[in-house]
Design a protein around this motif. Structure first.
Motif, PDB file in Angstrom:
ATOM      1  N   MET A  57       0.822  -1.198   0.000  1.00 13.77           N
ATOM      2  CA  MET A  57       0.000   0.000   0.000  1.00 13.77           C
ATOM      3  C   MET A  57       0.865   1.262   0.000  1.00 13.77           C
ATOM      4  N   ARG A  58       2.000   1.211   0.694  1.00 16.85           N
ATOM      5  CA  ARG A  58       2.891   2.373   0.683  1.00 16.85           C
ATOM      6  C   ARG A  58       3.434   2.597  -0.725  1.00 16.85           C
ATOM      7  N   SER A  59       3.835   1.517  -1.385  1.00 17.83           N
ATOM      8  CA  SER A  59       4.335   1.622  -2.759  1.00 17.83           C
ATOM      9  C   SER A  59       3.251   2.163  -3.681  1.00 17.83           C
ATOM     10  N   LYS A  60       2.030   1.684  -3.500  1.00 15.46           N
ATOM     11  CA  LYS A  60       0.921   2.136  -4.331  1.00 15.46           C
ATOM     12  C   LYS A  60       0.616   3.606  -4.067  1.00 15.46           C
ATOM     13  N   SER A  61       0.633   3.988  -2.807  1.00 14.95           N
ATOM     14  CA  SER A  61       0.340   5.373  -2.440  1.00 14.95           C
ATOM     15  C   SER A  61       1.373   6.330  -3.008  1.00 14.95           C
ATOM     16  N   MET A  62       2.648   5.947  -2.922  1.00 11.60           N
ATOM     17  CA  MET A  62       3.714   6.821  -3.420  1.00 11.60           C
ATOM     18  C   MET A  62       3.662   6.968  -4.936  1.00 11.60           C
ATOM     19  N   LEU A  63       3.379   5.861  -5.633  1.00 10.77           N
ATOM     20  CA  LEU A  63       3.259   5.947  -7.091  1.00 10.77           C
ATOM     21  C   LEU A  63       2.088   6.831  -7.486  1.00 10.77           C
ATOM     22  N   ALA A  64       0.959   6.658  -6.800  1.00 10.33           N
ATOM     23  CA  ALA A  64      -0.207   7.487  -7.095  1.00 10.33           C
ATOM     24  C   ALA A  64       0.111   8.957  -6.863  1.00 10.33           C
ATOM     25  N   ASN A  65       0.846   9.239  -5.793  1.00 11.22           N
ATOM     26  CA  ASN A  65       1.210  10.626  -5.491  1.00 11.22           C
ATOM     27  C   ASN A  65       2.171  11.187  -6.528  1.00 11.22           C
ATOM     28  N   ASN A  66       3.137  10.376  -6.945  1.00  8.71           N
ATOM     29  CA  ASN A  66       4.126  10.837  -7.931  1.00  8.71           C
ATOM     30  C   ASN A  66       3.465  11.215  -9.255  1.00  8.71           C
ATOM     31  N   PHE A  67       2.410  10.500  -9.598  1.00  7.65           N
ATOM     32  CA  PHE A  67       1.729  10.783 -10.864  1.00  7.65           C
ATOM     33  C   PHE A  67       0.434  11.565 -10.650  1.00  7.65           C
ATOM     34  N   ARG A  68       0.285  12.106  -9.428  1.00  3.25           N
ATOM     35  CA  ARG A  68      -0.858  12.967  -9.101  1.00  3.25           C
ATOM     36  C   ARG A  68      -2.190  12.342  -9.494  1.00  3.25           C
ATOM     37  N   ASN A  69      -2.249  11.022  -9.300  1.00  2.00           N
ATOM     38  CA  ASN A  69      -3.486  10.279  -9.573  1.00  2.00           C
ATOM     39  C   ASN A  69      -3.951  10.404 -11.022  1.00  2.00           C
ATOM     40  N   GLU A  70      -3.000  10.611 -11.945  1.00  2.00           N
ATOM     41  CA  GLU A  70      -3.349  10.751 -13.359  1.00  2.00           C
ATOM     42  C   GLU A  70      -3.416   9.398 -14.065  1.00  2.00           C
TER      43      GLU A  70
END
Length: 569
Positions: A57-70
């Motif tokens: 979940m941390r990995s998923k959260s960070m990736l989502a944040n890096n791509f601004r949920n795009e």
């Protein structure tokens, strides 16, 4: 917003750990994004070893944040799960290589991270927000350092032949090495080839472990993210991981979702054709390679074969040269060491900003705050009347947060608040005690560097320039806390373009005017530079005979690429 904390990049040798203030905690992310259908506290098992739920979940959260949920959640899920799987397999690889990291090295890396924060309390809050404890972060650091060490060990086993060095040099002689003799750049070529081979070998070793691994007891929330073949054509397979990696490359380059999907499909189609074209030309490609390395090998071998078949004659070569003459003419350029001086407001500068803010504070009230902010605030939020929106205590620098959370809702904080950004007047609009958030506006008066501060710093830099001239110190050894970009910059143009920095017309003009090898301190506007021009090249019209080797190489490269493009149609 100008006063929101800068995201700190950890200066540590780590593959996985990225700490960003704006990323929600793993625990909150799990609660918000998942509906639990099991009481298991782990995501799945790899070869019998449990992988923690919060790691995924941390990995998923960070990736989502890096791509601004795009990016679609499924793409994020596939990439996050693959990242965690590869991290775990990297540990198995490190085990097989008997790699150990000392507690001293781990503690040093931990302290490096901690030093990026203003105080230990702030650091502890960040750890909690990210779902880490001190012990678990150290464990994560150890895993990352072991992965890095595994790459290094594999790299140490790589050998490069003189033939490989010579081939790479000849292919890149003019574009990467400016025509310098092989003897001058041989070590650079060797290290590049070793690094490339090491990276490829590391990926191959991970792929072997992936092929053999046993995934079991998978939480059903993650089953759809597991790696599986997504595209298969002409015997070439692309998994959902391969697809997702290509897709995010197009997203990173600014394409919208649908356009990125179209380009991903086209790119995969071209890669399949590349492998097929190589096989049709009698080229053998290793079957057990990851698809990215398979395509790379197909391209390199196909290119080499087709290039060797290009026939060059003087008439065609001369036509090519005349059509591309500007590519070979020599244009004016200069090489220079440049150090950009970091300038900070002096205490006197800060006092001026503070006094100005105090005068504004006397004039503002709840009714006129927005209009005065639009007129006098030096923050981008001025356009919105100083509005900052809702924020937590951790979102802002400590001095600002302390005042905003101490102040009364619906009132202007009674004192000017000084931070690294300048002096602030704060209007605490609302408070939410349940969420522990505040909504506020502010007026910022920046602490600007004064001409007096610049003049004092110029004197200090002239002393430093003398040391540089005498050889007491070198540009590359200038302290990083006082200077930026203290290194050699080549091919500076008369038009003011400095590769690696951008257009700096006034600086380039001063460099061209300066005598060779003289260390110069120059104040340009509100900036200070130290530079030393070590080379200047005059313009020259070249003849074919003078650049025939380079022209021949370019001609063959163009004909080879044309043939490859024909094969890919």
């Amino acid at each position: 917003m100008a006063i929101r904390k800068f995201r700190q990049r950890m200066k540590v040798i780590t593959l996985v750990i990225t700490i960003a203030f704006a990323v929600s905690s793993a625990a909150l992310y799990v609660m918000n994004q998942m509906s639990y259908t099991t009481t298991k506290n782990y995501a799945f098992k790899i070869n019998g070893n449990k992988v923690k739920l919060e790691d995924v979940m941390r990995s998923k959260s960070m990736l989502a944040n890096n791509f601004r949920n795009e990016i679609d959640e499924d793409i994020i899920g596939v990439l996050a799960l693959n990242q965690v799987v590869e991290n775990e397999l990297a540990q198995e690889l490190a085990d097989s290589l008997k790699i150990k990291i000392s507690s001293k090295d781990i503690n040093n890396e931990y302290q490096n991270i901690e030093s990026n924060f203003k105080d230990k309390e702030q650091f502890k809050r960040m750890l909690t927000a990210q779902g880490y404890t001190k012990a678990s972060l150290k464990k994560e650091l150890e895993k990352s350092m072991r992965s890095i060490k595994a790459r290094e060990v594999i790299g140490s086993q790589v050998t490069v032949t003189d033939e490989e060095i010579g081939k790479y040099y000849e292919e890149n002689k003019f574009y990467l090495f400016q025509g310098l003799p092989l003897e001058d750049v041989k070590e650079r070529v060797k290290q590049y080839l070793i690094q490339e081979k090491a990276n490829d070998l590391y990926q191959q070793e991970l792929e072997k472990l992936k092929d053999k691994m046993v995934l079991s007891d998978v939480n059903q929330e993650f089953d759809k993210y597991m790696e599986k073949v997504q595209v298969e054509k002409d015997g070439v397979e692309f998994t959902n991981v391969d697809y997702s990696k290509i897709y995010i490359t197009f997203i990173s380059n600014g394409l919208e979702k649908e356009a990125a999907k179209e380009e991903t499909d086209k790119f995969i189609e071209s890669q399949v054709k590349m492998v097929k074209a190589a096989e049709d030309n009698g080229i053998e490609i290793a079957k057990d390679l990851p698809v990215s390395l398979k395509v790379k090998e197909a391209y390199e071998k196909l290119y080499s074969k087709l290039e060797s078949q290009v026939v060059v004659n003087d008439e065609e070569l001369n036509k090519f040269f005349e059509a591309n003459r500007m590519r070979y003419d020599i244009y004016p350029s200069a090489d220079a060491y440049i150090a950009y001086v970091k300038l900070y407001p002096s205490d006197a500068d800060k006092k001026i900003a503070n006094e100005k803010a105090k005068e504004i504070l006397k004039t503002v009230n709840k009714d006129n705050f927005a209009s005065i902010a639009k007129e006098k605030s030096e923050c981008p939020s001025a356009a919105n009347g100083g509005e900052l929106g809702w924020f937590t205590k951790e979102d802002m620098v400590a001095e600002f947060s302390d005042a905003a959370f101490k102040g009364k809702a619906g009132e202007i904080y009674p004192e000017v608040v000084d931070t690294v950004f300048g002096s602030h007047i704060i209007f605490v609009q609302e408070k939410n005690e349940d969420d522990k958030t505040v909504r506020a506006s502010h007026i910022l008066v920046k602490s600007n560097v004064s001409p007096e501060t610049i003049a004092e710093r110029v004197k200090l830099e002239e002393e430093q320039a003398l040391k540089l001239s005498n050889g007491e110190i070198k540009f590359e050894n200038l302290p990083k806390d006082r200077y930026v970009d203290s290194s050699l910059f080549t091919k500076i143009t008369e038009q003011g373009y400095i590769p690696g920095i951008g257009y700096k017309e006034e600086l380039a003009e001063e460099i061209y005017k300066a005598p060779l090898n003289k260390v110069v301190v120059k104040n340009i506007g509100k900036d200070i530079y130290i530079f030393q021009k070590i080379k200047e090249v005059q313009s020259k019209k070249m003849t074919l005979d003078e650049v025939k080797e380079q022209v021949t190489k370019d001609y063959k490269a163009q004909k080879t690429m044309e043939e490859i493009q024909n094969l890919l149609k």
